[in-house]
Design a protein around this motif. Sequence first.
Motif: not given
Length: 284
Positions: A32-41
């Motif tokens: 969650x910590x890595x995937x959410x920022x990556x996909x929002x980016x």
Amino acid sequence: MDNLNSSNTSSLDHTSPDSGRLISSIVLGLCCALGLPGNIAVLVFILRGSSRRPNFTLCLILNLASSDILCLATVPMWIYSLLHGWTLGSATCKLATFLLYLSLYANVLTVTLLGVQRYLQVLYPQMWNRLGRKGKAALVLALWGLACALTAPAVTTRYVGDGELKCRRHSESDAERVAVLILETFLGFVVPFFVLVTSYCCLHRRLTRLVTSVLVAFFVLWVPVHIVNMVDIAGMVLRASRPEASAVLLRHRSAAARVVRSFTFVNSCLDPFLYAFASRRNWN
């Protein structure tokens, strides 16, 4: 996908060791910590970088990022249930299951449509161009509609039993559970993977590096989940004729499920790197 909450042993099973639940929670938290920022980016990068209407490939990548965000947004609920049991009620159980399965099916279908789109664009460009804007919009709507339809069996059979702290599948019979697992494996892995392999093989040596990454990631992250489903099916089929063999299979299935259930969330972390951040060079 059913490994996230099985009717036999699930991520919510409080008979499993505390360390196992803690490790699973940490893995899901990292996803969650890595995937959410990556996909929002990815969303910000594409929406801000497109001065005009995005092409269909970028629309699909936006679709993929949106489904990944939806998937990862459910992670806090699953982490809470791992550590404290499911205390959120049957309605929330069904809602969380719907959002999770919807996002997973939308993810798989989007990846499949990306392969089909690239195949048609390269080998049959006139046929693809005849679809027009409305036709392509209809494809995306159909994708989400199909994802909703495929989610229905998981939602209708999932609830919290009386006195239980588990959001899990409650099947009327082994036959019903076997049918649902076969449907999930066939439509959620076999058909999409066959379509992807066929589409990309027809392109021969084009898009080699990205194609290889897509196929390898899809296979590695999804095949363990569906192997566990097949073991589950074999265990239930053998329950009446060979109960000892069935017990062994289901026991091994339960142990393996603790490992592979996080793969679906890892997939959502890798998608930005496989598709979006490679898109400017390979897909446009």
